[in-house]
Design an enzyme around this catalytic site. Sequence first.
Site, PDB file in Angstrom:
ATOM      1  CG  HIS A   1      14.443  21.957 -99.217  1.00 41.00           C
ATOM      2  ND1 HIS A   1      13.429  21.023 -99.127  1.00 41.00           N
ATOM      3  CD2 HIS A   1      14.433  22.407-100.496  1.00 41.00           C
ATOM      4  CE1 HIS A   1      12.839  20.912-100.318  1.00 41.00           C
ATOM      5  NE2 HIS A   1      13.419  21.738-101.152  1.00 41.00           N
TER       6      HIS A   1
ATOM      7  NE  ARG B   1      18.395  12.938-103.054  1.00 39.93           N
ATOM      8  CZ  ARG B   1      19.169  12.127-103.763  1.00 39.93           C
ATOM      9  NH1 ARG B   1      20.293  12.583-104.269  1.00 39.93           N
ATOM     10  NH2 ARG B   1      18.825  10.874-103.960  1.00 39.93           N
TER      11      ARG B   1
ATOM     12  N   PRO C   1      28.730  14.145 -99.383  1.00 46.65           N
ATOM     13  CG  PRO C   1      27.970  15.767 -97.908  1.00 46.65           C
ATOM     14  CD  PRO C   1      27.515  14.586 -98.722  1.00 46.65           C
ATOM     15  CD  GLU C   2      33.926  10.027-100.696  1.00 46.00           C
ATOM     16  OE1 GLU C   2      34.983   9.654-100.154  1.00 46.00           O
ATOM     17  OE2 GLU C   2      33.543   9.598-101.793  1.00 46.00           O
TER      18      GLU C   2
END
Length: 287
Positions: A104, A123, A2-3
């Site tokens: 998760h 992750r 994500p930016e």
Amino acid sequence: VPELPEVETVKRGLAPALEGCRLAVVKARRPDLRFPLPERFVERLTGVRIDRLDRRAKYLLAHLDTGETLISHLGMSGRFTIVAKSAAARPGDFYFAEPPDPTHTHITLETDAGVLVEYNDPRRFGFMDIVATGDLDACKHFKGMGPEPLSNSFSAAHLEAVFAGKTQNVKATLLDQRIVAGLGNIYVCEALHRCAISPIRAAGRIAARRLPALAGAIRDVLAAAIEAGGSTLRDYASADGALGYFQHRFAVYDRAGGPCPSPGCMGVIKRIVQAGRSTFFCPRCQR
Ligand SMILES: [Zn+2]
């Protein structure tokens, strides 16, 4: 990854569910994400009101009524999901049709309005921290960080000052968070194409008269992506639920071998590697 525009979209999506609400139940299903959670994480959030959500660079901030701020970084794969439907989370708010894999889901926040917000991160490159709100600028995450590209403190004059004498190429220079906060690989490539500046050019060798166009291009590509993210929020039901790039159309990013979209340019988009990162640009019109 994500930016800035994606984090801004997450902030805007979560705001109706969290702002002004008290956290009734907070759960941490593990002691760490990328880093250990801050001390007494659950205790410092339980019963606390979230006054306002904010964003700094690619960090999501929740300003709390305790004088502390919860900082979240989404890392590579982190995402927030509003999973409980209620009066406070109306259709059209940030609400995914398909919940992510629950194994998760590491952190859950339940508000006094009955809204459940989950943080899911397969992750686990994301992280959270809690910092005194008054110390935010000096904390390890934000100390020395450059101005927000969409704020008034970011300008051609700022670029002229920080570029002066720099022999490093402008692509790598713009990725340096001390120069400008929150710019990532995709939007640097897009901004340089938009103002026709070559990514190979040394930052200190860009004529000052070209810097207003560069500052404007950076603002424009970010604003357009935030706008695209906003449309995704409104159309949430048709989205697949993943926080991605909103099917945003890029001019050069990941388009090696394709035609340059600049009017009248017959160039072909090229991919090169700079400082270990892919750069996409048009060697014909970007000088
Ligand atoms: Zn071109």
